[in-house]
Design a protein around this motif. Structure first.
Motif, PDB file in Angstrom:
ATOM      1  N   PRO A   6       0.801  -1.252  -0.035  1.00  0.00           N
ATOM      2  CA  PRO A   6       0.165  -0.044  -0.110  1.00  0.00           C
ATOM      3  C   PRO A   6       0.980   1.159  -0.084  1.00  0.00           C
ATOM      4  N   ILE A   7       0.589   2.243  -0.697  1.00  0.00           N
ATOM      5  CA  ILE A   7       1.007   3.520  -0.930  1.00  0.00           C
ATOM      6  C   ILE A   7       0.348   4.585  -0.541  1.00  0.00           C
ATOM      7  N   CYS A   8       0.612   5.268   0.589  1.00  0.00           N
ATOM      8  CA  CYS A   8      -0.392   6.465   1.056  1.00  0.00           C
ATOM      9  C   CYS A   8       0.378   7.936   0.694  1.00  0.00           C
ATOM     10  N   VAL A  22       5.006  10.777   1.196  1.00  0.00           N
ATOM     11  CA  VAL A  22       4.801   9.404   0.606  1.00  0.00           C
ATOM     12  C   VAL A  22       5.466   8.490   1.638  1.00  0.00           C
ATOM     13  N   THR A  26       3.093   6.102   4.423  1.00  0.00           N
ATOM     14  CA  THR A  26       2.917   4.522   3.912  1.00  0.00           C
ATOM     15  C   THR A  26       3.578   3.835   5.213  1.00  0.00           C
ATOM     16  N   ASN A  70       4.422   8.902  11.059  1.00  0.00           N
ATOM     17  CA  ASN A  70       4.268   9.909   9.943  1.00  0.00           C
ATOM     18  C   ASN A  70       5.027  11.206  10.208  1.00  0.00           C
TER      19      ASN A  70
END
Length: 75
Positions: A6-8, A22, A26, A70
């Protein structure tokens, strides 16, 4: 069936010149999932006896783990 990492993406942040992140979101998501695998069953068990402590345990990864990871990575 496609299986991928998954890439957030978080845009509009002021922590770097590009204003997009990014890597931090992630890795934060992956840490969230890892903590949830352990903390949600434990929180459900604790909730049976101590409601507020169980709620805090199940919400720990959303309130503590994800934001710390984050914010630690500015890109």
């Amino acid at each position: 069936m496609a299986c991928g990492i998954p890439i957030c993406v978080q845009c509009g942040t002021r922590s770097n010149p590009c204003r997009c992140k990014v890597v931090g979101p992630t890795l934060g998501f992956l840490a969230f999932v890892g903590a949830a695998i352990v903390e949600w069953p434990v929180g459900a068990l604790v909730y049976c006896f101590r409601h507020m402590k169980g709620r805090r345990t199940t919400a720990h990864q959303a309130n503590v783990v994800y934001p710390r990871v984050n914010r630690a990575i500015p890109i």
